[in-house]
Write a protein that holds these residues in place. Structure first.
Motif, short mmCIF file in Angstrom:
data_model
loop_
_atom_site.label_atom_id
_atom_site.label_comp_id
_atom_site.label_asym_id
_atom_site.label_seq_id
_atom_site.Cartn_x
_atom_site.Cartn_y
_atom_site.Cartn_z
N LEU A 1 8.82 -11.21 1.39
CA LEU A 1 8.63 -10.06 0.51
C LEU A 1 8.20 -10.49 -0.88
N GLU A 2 7.32 -9.69 -1.45
CA GLU A 2 6.92 -9.88 -2.85
C GLU A 2 7.33 -8.61 -3.58
N VAL A 3 8.31 -8.73 -4.46
CA VAL A 3 8.79 -7.55 -5.19
C VAL A 3 8.33 -7.64 -6.64
N VAL B 1 0.38 -9.95 8.44
CA VAL B 1 -0.29 -8.84 7.77
C VAL B 1 0.54 -8.52 6.53
N GLU B 2 -0.09 -7.94 5.54
CA GLU B 2 0.63 -7.63 4.30
C GLU B 2 0.54 -6.13 4.05
N VAL B 3 1.69 -5.47 3.93
CA VAL B 3 1.70 -4.04 3.62
C VAL B 3 1.99 -3.91 2.12
N LYS B 4 1.05 -3.32 1.41
CA LYS B 4 1.09 -3.28 -0.06
C LYS B 4 1.87 -2.10 -0.63
N ASN B 5 2.49 -2.34 -1.78
CA ASN B 5 3.01 -1.26 -2.64
C ASN B 5 3.87 -0.21 -1.95
MG MG Z 1 0.51 -11.34 -1.81
#
Ligand code: MG
Ligand code: ADP
Length: 483
Positions: free
Chosen positions: A13-15, A216-220
């Protein structure tokens, strides 16, 4: 067969947390939420040629706070880089960030796992960066509107290793981050206003394999519940791709909260080359050991430490300990109360019970509570000393004491004639009355239906208008009924 029997899900996770500074990361523009669009946009925010940004010291302080609270290593030599890309809400053409040289490295965050125990999630880094502006698509039929007030507000990005293994763990992790940033006073944690936003990276691998799959990356994603839903949806979608014998494409996706699904926004091959380079307008900054130590010295006791103390030293249940260490103000209040009484369990019950209910009812926070800790202790003592029972004390006396903070609990109890009667001769009179009134029940009791004692106690309580001390009543009743 559910996908989880065949595959392991791996999540990183990127918070992004918006720091609660008054001004922006590189200039004095206000960061206040909800201002009239494009009113906090100085030439620095707009990146006009010839302007010179200057780093906000408070933002650096806040990033270090978070790093220390997560046991990160703090980087002493820092600089900012330009991440170059064009986007309508980024009029400068670049975002100032710390991509390769984060101010905080490594670290961990303790979370509750699916089986209720605790474990540490490994962090990769926490870095500082500025936010972009906001594109508003639904205000006009033909145009996208741009509000640049948010451009340049300070963010920290907290990045985990791929070390989260279920949607529920991800939920716990973001919950923990939200609690921590609020506790430290560095971010208001308000997800609706976008103060906390989460990108979720998700991959599947065959069960037990130690090679990570393509992510996969789910944004925002803008709520903690949606983080969980997005991961659940993606895991299922990826499993279907793998089951069909296809390969997963690395992709950036977006969450659609209207139907709990995700959709592709771009493939990774199309990703920009950001051409990072150190921002020539911003001087590198060196942090001294003593500066870092001074921030460490100001850190409050952390929620996990408090929770352990409440359980191990004060003997509270895990549940109570957890509830009391959810919010700094609540734990401060509890700590103040426990300075004044040894009855920790009752203190917890009061705060988590009637006090919390009262605050909830009036939509107030504990900081707004006008019941000083010593006043709560007065209430608690009235009950402990058997002068008033708990329910009368919390429903009748507490609200009056909150409104009349100079009064005393005892004075209110006396003036409302609520003090419990522990005078045995008076109680015996009520008992006598109850026994004469219910001869049949008395016989039943004497024949062995001991459960009826509750009925008799209740009747005496009624006669006394709730004032008879229930313990004395029970003792006297048992004696009287044996006759
Ligand atoms: Mg990223
Ligand atoms: P980027 O710069 O493209 O966002 P990073 O290497 O910084 O990529 O990683 C971003 C996030 O993705 C991190 O939280 C990391 O843990 C996570 N991540 C990387 N690889 C995987 C993977 N195979 N599965 C799940 N998460 C991953």
């Amino acid at each position: 067969m559910s996908w989880s029997e065949k595959y392991d899900v791996v999540i990183g996770l990127e918070v992004h947390a918006q720091l609660a500074t008054i001004s922006k990361l590189f200039c004095g523009d206000s960061t206040v939420f909800g201002a009239k669009p494009n009113t906090h946009v100085s030439p620095i925010t707009l990146g006009h040629p010839g302007t010179l940004p200057k780093t906000n010291r408070k933002a650096v302080n806040y990033a270090i706070r978070m790093g220390l609270a997560c046991s990160c290593e703090i980087e002493k030599d820092n600089y900012f880089a330009r991440k170059n890309y064009f986007y309508p809400d980024l009029p400068k053409g670049y975002q100032i960030s710390q991509h390769t040289t984060p101010i905080c490295k490594g670290g961990l965050v303790r979370i509750k796992t699916d089986n209720g125990s605790f474990r540490n999630v490994q962090l990769n880094r926490i870095h500082l960066e500025e936010d972009a502006g906001k594109s508003i698509h639904d205000l006009d039929d033909h145009y996208t509107c741009i509000d640049l007030n948010r451009a340049g507000t300070p963010l920290i990005e907290i990045v985990t290793e791929p070390d989260i293994f279920s949607a529920e763990e991800a939920y716990q992790y973001v919950t923990e981050i939200r609690k921590l940033v609020r506790w430290l006073g560095i971010c208001d944690g308000n997800m609706e206003e976008g103060s906390l936003r989460c990108d979720a990276n998700i991959s599947l691998k065959p069960k037990g394999s130690n090679k990570l799959g393509t992510r996969v990356e789910v944004k925002n994603v803008n709520s903690i519940r949606n983080v969980k839903k997005a991961i659940e949806f993606e895991a299922e979608r990826l499993a279907a791709i793998l089951d069909a014998g296809k390969t997963v494409q690395q992709q950036t996706r977006s969450f659609d909260a209207s139907n709990d699904t995700t959709f592709a926004i771009r493939d990774k091959e199309e990703a920009n080359d950001y051409r990072y380079f150190p921002d020539p307008d911003l001087a590198p900054f060196h942090l001294t050991e003593s500066f870092i130590n001074s921030i460490a010295a100001e850190l409050p006791v952390l929620p996990n430490e408090l929770q352990e103390k409440y359980q191990n030293e004060l003997g509270l249940s895990q549940y109570d300990a957890h509830q009391l260490s959810e919010e700094l103000a609540t734990s401060n209040y509890f700590n103040a109360v426990t300075e004044l009484t040894d009855n920790y369990k009752a203190s917890a019950n009061w705060i988590l019970g009637p006090v919390r209910q009262w605050l909830h009812e009036y939509h107030l926070s504990i900081e707004q509570l006008t019941l000083a800790p010593e006043k709560l202790v007065e209430l608690l003592k009235l009950v402990d000393e058997g002068k008033v029972n708990f329910s009368v004390c919390s429903s009748k006396i507490m609200p009056l004491l909150i409104q009349n903070s100079h009064s005393t609990a005892l004075y209110i109890a006396e003036s409302l004639n609520l003090l419990q009667v522990s005078d045995t001769s008076e109680i015996e009179k009520w008992i006598e009355e109850v026994i004469t009134k219910m001869p049949d029940k008395v016989t039943e009791y004497q024949k062995g239906k001991k459960g009826l004692i509750g009925l008799f106690v209740g009747e005496v309580k009624k006669l006394s208008k709730g004032k008879a001390d229930p313990k004395i009543v029970t003792d006297l009743l048992e004696k009287a009924l044996q006759k």
